[in-house]
Every structure is written in C-alpha cells, then in structure tokens.
Design an enzyme around this catalytic site. Structure first.
Site, mmCIF file in Angstrom:
data_model
loop_
_atom_site.group_PDB
_atom_site.id
_atom_site.type_symbol
_atom_site.label_atom_id
_atom_site.label_comp_id
_atom_site.label_asym_id
_atom_site.label_seq_id
_atom_site.Cartn_x
_atom_site.Cartn_y
_atom_site.Cartn_z
ATOM 1 N N LYS A 173 1.754 -0.181 13.573
ATOM 2 C CA LYS A 173 2.389 -1.040 14.569
ATOM 3 C C LYS A 173 2.901 -2.343 13.972
ATOM 4 O O LYS A 173 3.922 -2.888 14.424
ATOM 5 C CB LYS A 173 1.410 -1.319 15.713
ATOM 6 C CG LYS A 173 1.167 -0.103 16.608
ATOM 7 C CD LYS A 173 2.463 0.460 17.156
ATOM 8 C CE LYS A 173 2.261 1.459 18.280
ATOM 9 N NZ LYS A 173 3.547 2.038 18.728
ATOM 10 N N TYR A 206 -3.521 2.724 13.186
ATOM 11 C CA TYR A 206 -2.646 2.317 14.284
ATOM 12 C C TYR A 206 -2.114 0.897 14.059
ATOM 13 O O TYR A 206 -0.915 0.628 14.234
ATOM 14 C CB TYR A 206 -3.443 2.406 15.581
ATOM 15 C CG TYR A 206 -2.700 2.103 16.853
ATOM 16 C CD1 TYR A 206 -1.696 2.948 17.311
ATOM 17 C CD2 TYR A 206 -3.032 0.996 17.627
ATOM 18 C CE1 TYR A 206 -1.027 2.686 18.496
ATOM 19 C CE2 TYR A 206 -2.382 0.723 18.812
ATOM 20 C CZ TYR A 206 -1.374 1.570 19.244
ATOM 21 O OH TYR A 206 -0.718 1.300 20.420
ATOM 22 N N SER A 215 2.080 -3.211 18.966
ATOM 23 C CA SER A 215 0.816 -3.377 19.689
ATOM 24 C C SER A 215 0.097 -4.614 19.185
ATOM 25 O O SER A 215 0.215 -4.983 18.007
ATOM 26 C CB SER A 215 -0.081 -2.149 19.466
ATOM 27 O OG SER A 215 -1.386 -2.382 19.965
#
Length: 306
Positions: free
Chosen positions: A171, A167, A154
């Site tokens: 990622k 996150y 991401s």
C-alpha cells in the site's frame, strides 16, 4: 432542475468490483453516467478460489438501475490477464477514461512468521496489480491526452499496523506508483491520486474479535459503510477534478482527509562533516524530539467516525 451527472459518456474500469467498496464505486459511477467494466475474479479474501457470480451480480444490478456495464473475471496479479481488463473496456465501449485500482487480498501474519508466499501474493495483487492495470491503460490515456487513475492505499502503510508487513509494503508502494504516474503523465492531462478508505469489508472482517476492546473496535468499523468511499472516487474520475493529481485522500464516514507526504522535518549539520561518534553525540539527540512514534492507524485516528 435535474442535477447533471458527473461521469456522462465516460468508461471506467473498477477492479475488485464484485463486493464491498469496489461494488459501491461501480454502482455510483454507473448512476453518474459512466459505462463500467466490473472486474472481479470472485476470489476469497485471501485470494483463493474464483467465481463469476460477484461481478455478474453487480453488472445485473447496474443494468436494473438503467446503467451500462460488462463483467470481467481476470486476475490483476499477472500482466497479460490484467491487460485484458483494459481490453474489455475498449472492445465493448471503444475507449477508456478512468481506472480504479481497488482489487486486494489479505494474508496477515506477524512478521517473523510470515511466509515468502504470503508476502509475494499480497504484493502481486495490490502493488503489481495496480501497476499492470495502470500500465495497460497508460498508452490509451497518452494517445487521447486524458484519463484518471484512482489507486487504493491504506493507513496500514501510511501510518502502520500489526501483522501486515506485506499489505503495508504494497500500500505504501502504491503511493509511490501513483505519484510517479502523476509526474510522468501530467503533461498529457492524466491524473493519478490515492484513496485510503475506512470502511467495513470482507478484508476488514478478518480483524480478531477475541477481547472486548477488539469487539468494540470492529463494531465502530461496521458503522463505516463502503458506500461512503464512492463519492470521492467518482469525483476524482470526473472532469471537475482536472486540477487534482498526486494527492492522497483518506475517507472515513463523512470525513475527508488530505494525507501528508514525506517532507523534511528537521536537520542538523557540522561544518567538518560527521563521524559515528558525533552522530551519536550530536545528531541523534538533536533529531530525537522529532522522531515518529511506533503509531498504528488507531492511535492516529483516535476519535469516533463522524
């Protein structure tokens, strides 16, 4: 002349395939001739709860369209359940040719308020889950001397975003994992690439919409359907991508980006070496013009999707 299918005869595992991007990948890969293991425990976007319905519905849709698929409901967040996802492929179809590590959850929170549990939960699903499933598949790929991994990263990790330390860390870790797999397994004709998607999904649906600017941003994202991500993933799973490995691709509507990887930008040296004082007086002023700003994804991708 009928167009040949790019994945005929292949067996593909897609994690998190019950909804959103994973669902569209499973549907397209099945339409391209692959037999699909549709993995999804049916959890909410924060990882809570479970339901067999999402995976079962995708399997039924694939069968209705003339494809072949089987459902799996294991979590990727633990090693043994994750290995059972791979075993489902070999038990039902006798082999495995590709793995799509798409499963994910979100537990967004500004960093100083983020709980240890929220950080660890996201790491376990995204980063550890990608490792567990890939590790279970790796020996199969080594023995047959072929295989393709597609991992989802991401721009939250590649570029940056607010409130997503867990996150973003996961990622960006996946990028390192993918590159290492590509390096270690290239001699066995095994490929490993990353895809960074821009698409509306349940997880993106957690973005705040309190201000007019936030509402406008979400409306733009809603235009980017998850079906736009699937063709690049299907390509990376097929034989046409046999020379493509260790790369990071971003997909936004009809745009495909090859993303950069960390390389030196600029250097300084002193023959006599450095002291803290000369670092402050010489090194930092010389390097500072090349510093990265504290950009977020929206700052870097500042134009409307095409």
């Amino acid at each position: 002349m009928a167009q040949s299918r790019t994945l005929d005869g292949k067996v593909i595992v897609v994690t998190g395939a019950g909804r959103g991007i994973g669902r569209e990948i499973a549907l397209l890969c099945a339409a391209e001739g692959a037999k699909i293991v549709v993995n999804d425990p049916g959890s909410a976007s924060d990882g809570s709860g479970s339901s067999a319905a999402p995976a079962e519905e995708v399997v039924e849709e694939i069968k209705k369209r003339g494809g072949i698929a089987v459902a799996n409901f294991e979590s990727v967040a633990e090693a043994i359940p994750a290995s059972k996802i791979v075993k489902t492929a070999t038990d039902h179809f006798g082999r495995l040719d590709g793995v799509v590590n798409n499963a994910g959850i979100l537990r967004d929170m500004i960093f100083h308020k983020m709980s240890v549990e929220a950080f660890e939960a996201v790491i376990k699903v995204h980063l550890m889950g990608s490792f567990y499933v890939s590790h279970a598949a790796a020996r199969l790929f080594r023995e047959q001397e072929s295989g393709s991994f597609v991992h989802f990263t991401s721009t939250s990790g590649l570029v940056g975003n607010f409130g997503q330390a867990n996150y973003a860390a996961a990622k960006l870790g996946i990028v390192g994992l993918s590159k290492s797999i590509a390096l270690d397994m290239g001699r066995f004709n095994v490929r490993s690439n990353c895809v960074s998607p821009f698409a509306w999904s349940r997880m993106i649906g957690t973005i705040p919409t309190e201000t007019e600017a936030e509402k406008a941003r979400v409306e733009k994202i809603k235009q980017m359907g998850p079906e736009k991500i699937a063709p690049v993933v299907a390509y990376l799973l097929g034989d046409a991508s046999k020379d493509v490995t260790g790369q990071i691709f971003a997909v936004r509507m009809n745009e495909i980006f090859l993303m950069g990887q960390s390389r030196p930008l600029r250097s300084v040296h002193r023959g006599e070496g450095w002291t803290p004082q000369t670092v402050a007086e010489h090194a930092m002023p010389a390097l500072k013009p090349s510093f990265y700003k504290l950009d977020r994804s929206a700052d870097v991708f500042g134009w409307d999707p095409i």
